[in-house]
Design an enzyme around this catalytic site. Structure first.
Site, PDB file in Angstrom:
ATOM      1  N   GLU A 149      -7.095   2.678  -6.019  1.00 26.89           N
ATOM      2  CA  GLU A 149      -8.428   2.658  -5.406  1.00 26.89           C
ATOM      3  C   GLU A 149      -9.141   3.954  -5.780  1.00 26.89           C
ATOM      4  O   GLU A 149      -8.629   5.042  -5.519  1.00 26.89           O
ATOM      5  CB  GLU A 149      -8.309   2.545  -3.886  1.00 26.89           C
ATOM      6  CG  GLU A 149      -9.656   2.627  -3.179  1.00 26.89           C
ATOM      7  CD  GLU A 149      -9.532   2.941  -1.698  1.00 26.89           C
ATOM      8  OE1 GLU A 149     -10.323   2.393  -0.923  1.00 26.89           O
ATOM      9  OE2 GLU A 149      -8.653   3.750  -1.322  1.00 26.89           O
ATOM     10  N   ASP A 181      -3.757   4.066  -2.354  1.00 20.33           N
ATOM     11  CA  ASP A 181      -4.941   4.424  -1.579  1.00 20.33           C
ATOM     12  C   ASP A 181      -5.543   5.721  -2.105  1.00 20.33           C
ATOM     13  O   ASP A 181      -4.809   6.672  -2.411  1.00 20.33           O
ATOM     14  CB  ASP A 181      -4.533   4.580  -0.109  1.00 20.33           C
ATOM     15  CG  ASP A 181      -5.709   4.711   0.827  1.00 20.33           C
ATOM     16  OD1 ASP A 181      -6.516   3.763   0.897  1.00 20.33           O
ATOM     17  OD2 ASP A 181      -5.815   5.754   1.503  1.00 20.33           O
ATOM     18  N   ASP A 204       0.837  -1.200   0.000  1.00 24.62           N
ATOM     19  CA  ASP A 204       0.000   0.000   0.000  1.00 24.62           C
ATOM     20  C   ASP A 204       0.874   1.253   0.000  1.00 24.62           C
ATOM     21  O   ASP A 204       1.958   1.261   0.612  1.00 24.62           O
ATOM     22  CB  ASP A 204      -0.875   0.019   1.252  1.00 24.62           C
ATOM     23  CG  ASP A 204      -2.361   0.007   0.943  1.00 24.62           C
ATOM     24  OD1 ASP A 204      -2.797   0.886   0.180  1.00 24.62           O
ATOM     25  OD2 ASP A 204      -3.078  -0.860   1.455  1.00 24.62           O
ATOM     26  N   HIS A 251     -10.604  -4.661   3.379  1.00 16.24           N
ATOM     27  CA  HIS A 251     -10.503  -4.233   4.769  1.00 16.24           C
ATOM     28  C   HIS A 251     -11.435  -3.077   5.112  1.00 16.24           C
ATOM     29  O   HIS A 251     -11.453  -2.639   6.271  1.00 16.24           O
ATOM     30  CB  HIS A 251      -9.064  -3.819   5.069  1.00 16.24           C
ATOM     31  CG  HIS A 251      -8.619  -2.647   4.245  1.00 16.24           C
ATOM     32  ND1 HIS A 251      -8.417  -2.730   2.885  1.00 16.24           N
ATOM     33  CD2 HIS A 251      -8.367  -1.357   4.576  1.00 16.24           C
ATOM     34  CE1 HIS A 251      -8.058  -1.553   2.424  1.00 16.24           C
ATOM     35  NE2 HIS A 251      -8.014  -0.697   3.431  1.00 16.24           N
ATOM     36  N   ASP A 252     -12.195  -2.585   4.145  1.00 18.38           N
ATOM     37  CA  ASP A 252     -13.044  -1.413   4.369  1.00 18.38           C
ATOM     38  C   ASP A 252     -14.541  -1.712   4.330  1.00 18.38           C
ATOM     39  O   ASP A 252     -15.343  -0.816   4.619  1.00 18.38           O
ATOM     40  CB  ASP A 252     -12.749  -0.337   3.315  1.00 18.38           C
ATOM     41  CG  ASP A 252     -11.505   0.472   3.637  1.00 18.38           C
ATOM     42  OD1 ASP A 252     -11.150   0.570   4.828  1.00 18.38           O
ATOM     43  OD2 ASP A 252     -10.881   0.990   2.703  1.00 18.38           O
TER      44      ASP A 252
END
Length: 537
Positions: A271, A202, A100, A331-332
């Site tokens: 993302e 991200d 990330d 993870h969100d």
């Protein structure tokens, strides 16, 4: 390691949330040595790469998405040497490593911000987004934070506000400043020089803001918004015209791509959260920008056959020469086994959903535990860690339910740790543990493993074109074609048997993944949660 520089195109990427994967030192928090110890499990699935969520130095206000040092490992995860050992072991196993990068904002503890906030004349004074108050002392504009409340925080030393699209402890970097762009690219180069194979970027469309700081216009009324919109969050009350997705971002993505091109075989996946996700993905993954990008179109609660078909159709019509990357869990968001399958068969539904994920055109992200069919965990309020959930409880419980520890054995703490972990191990998860599922050839894990490995041998499913078939009712049906291979894919995500007439001749039924179906006289019958693969003549 493969020499294919486009390994990522159609590649399968396994996402690791380091805090929750494996605790090697008994402190209740997952770490890099723990990941290294479990890489054999990941390699056994047949995926191409791992993606690690942040493990960088951080005060952990947002669990690593608030970075205080872009070029070092937080002590809770280990050391830089531990990372190098993990990277080397992954490469030995034939796994690429993607990490990330959270460069739209930093932690307020980052030395860059600590210097920037001292005064208005220091060398880094313009490294973050600062703005004077309105004449009456109020906010510079109406921009709001995704985590609730205004996106501006007052700083008494500079007598200015700073922008934060997330927590107040996550100030936004000013990408209009060329020194900021260079510094962030230098951080990426640091990891590329160590040997990483790429980056997950991200909130990649959040890098730039409008210099004019214009207020955003209001969005549509609540009752006319798209499914999946969180009506409890005031962020959804605006059209984000000026605070994200600015045109200047395209030139920076080209700079970033030029850096990656110096390291053959490296890749990027962005993302994107945007009102026009397909258009933004097309824009961001064409003309030598990002290699691939993903949106949240299949990460919402809506999952009707028509919705999934429409998402695929829009992507195929709009992506042009860009490249999508699909995910059903991360993870969100709540895990797909619960978000989509709460009312469905808990054993059969996750496999059917996995078959959908693995057969769409594009690359794929598989979230840790998805290979086990893990449902969402119920984390009690007193154990919540996520600031997002704490701000919006009880209507929105945050992201902790998908971040609970991986379950390796049917033992206390799920074999994740020898002590009470940072988030509780859900008791219902123990029956899904790797050790339990390894015992049965029919388990979700072993059938997922078989499906992945079979998929990797089908050129049409890895790199082929996709054509949706119309008028197939509640069965999602499409054809994947690459060179000499054409595969018909039919997926029944419902709890009822479905039938359709097939007009295309089937040369042979591909039974390797072990799904049940009946094809007789051109009529295909799919029992609940079953999938059909047939090679076209």
């Amino acid at each position: 390691m493969t020499l294919n520089s486009e390994w990522w195109k159609g590649g399968l990427i396994y996402q690791i949330y380091p805090r929750s994967y494996m605790d090697s030192n008994g402190d209740g928090i997952g770490d890099l040595p723990g990941i290294t110890a479990k890489l054999d499990h990941i390699a056994s699935l047949g995926v191409d790469a791992v993606w690690l969520s942040p493990f960088f130095t951080s005060p952990m206000k947002d669990f690593g998405y608030d970075v205080a040092d872009y070029c070092d490992v937080d002590p809770m995860f280990g050391t830089l040497e531990d990372f190098k050992i993990m990277l080397a072991r992954a490469h030995e196993l034939g796994l690429k490593v993607i990490i990330d990068q959270v460069i739209s904002h930093s932690s307020d503890q980052h030395p860059w911000f600590q210097e920037s906030r001292k005064d208005r004349t220091n060398p880094k004074a313009d490294w973050y987004v600062w703005a004077d108050p309105a004449p009456d002392g109020s906010l510079p504009n109406n921009w709001v934070s995704i985590f609730g409340g205004p996106a501006w925080q007052w700083d008494g030393r500079r007598r200015q506000y700073y922008l934060h699209n997330f927590l107040t402890e996550q100030p936004d970097l000013n990408f209009h400043n060329p020194e900021v762009r260079k510094a962030t690219l230098d951080a990426l180069r640091f990891w590329l020089d160590l040997g990483v194979d790429g980056f997950r970027l991200d909130v990649v469309n959040f890098y730039y803001h409008s210099k004019g700081l214009e207020s955003n216009p209001p969005s549509a009324p609540l009752d006319s918004r798209n499914p999946g919109v969180n009506a409890d969050n005031p962020y959804t009350y605006q059209i984000h015209q000026y605070d994200i997705s600015q045109p200047e971002n395209l030139a920076f993505l080209e700079e970033l791509r030029a850096l990656l091109d110096e390291y053959p075989g490296s890749t990027t996946v962005g993302e994107i959260g945007d009102a026009d996700p397909v258009g933004r993905m097309r824009e961001y993954t064409s003309n030598q920008r990002l290699h691939m990008a993903y949106s949240f179109d299949l990460l919402h609660a809506e999952h009707s056959t028509d919705h999934i078909r429409n998402v695929i159709a829009k992507m195929e019509a709009g992506i042009e020469d860009g490249w999508p990357c699909w995910a059903l869990s991360n993870h969100d968001v709540p895990r797909v086994a619960t978000r989509w399958g709460a009312e469905e068969d808990p054993q059969k539904y996750p496999l059917a959903a996995m078959a959908l994920l693995l057969t769409m055109r594009g690359s794929v992200c598989i979230y840790q535990g998805e290979e086990l069919g893990l449902p969402e965990a119920d984390v009690p309020y007193e154990r919540l860690q996520d600031p997002y959930g704490l701000n919006f409880w009880p209507e929105f419980k945050g992201r902790d339910g998908c971040r609970t520890p991986m379950v390796w054995s049917n033992q206390p703490q799920g074999g994740f740790s020898t002590t009470e972990p940072w988030l509780p191990v859900n008791e219902t998860h123990l029956a899904y543990a790797v050790s339990e599922q390894e015992k049965s050839a029919d388990s979700t894990l072993n059938r997922t493993r078989k499906l992945i490995q079979w998929r990797q041998q089908q050129p049409a499913l890895v790199k082929g074109d996709l054509e949706l078939l119309p008028d197939t009712g509640d069965i999602i049906t499409f054809v994947r074609t690459h060179e000499q291979q054409s595969i018909l894919v039919a997926i029944n995500l419902t709890g009822k048997a479905q039938e359709i007439e097939l007009t295309a001749p089937i040369k042979r039924v591909l039974e390797e993944p072990g799904f049940e179906s009946t094809l007789q006289d051109g009529r295909l019958t799919l029992p609940p949660y079953q999938v059909f693969f047939g090679e076209l003549a």
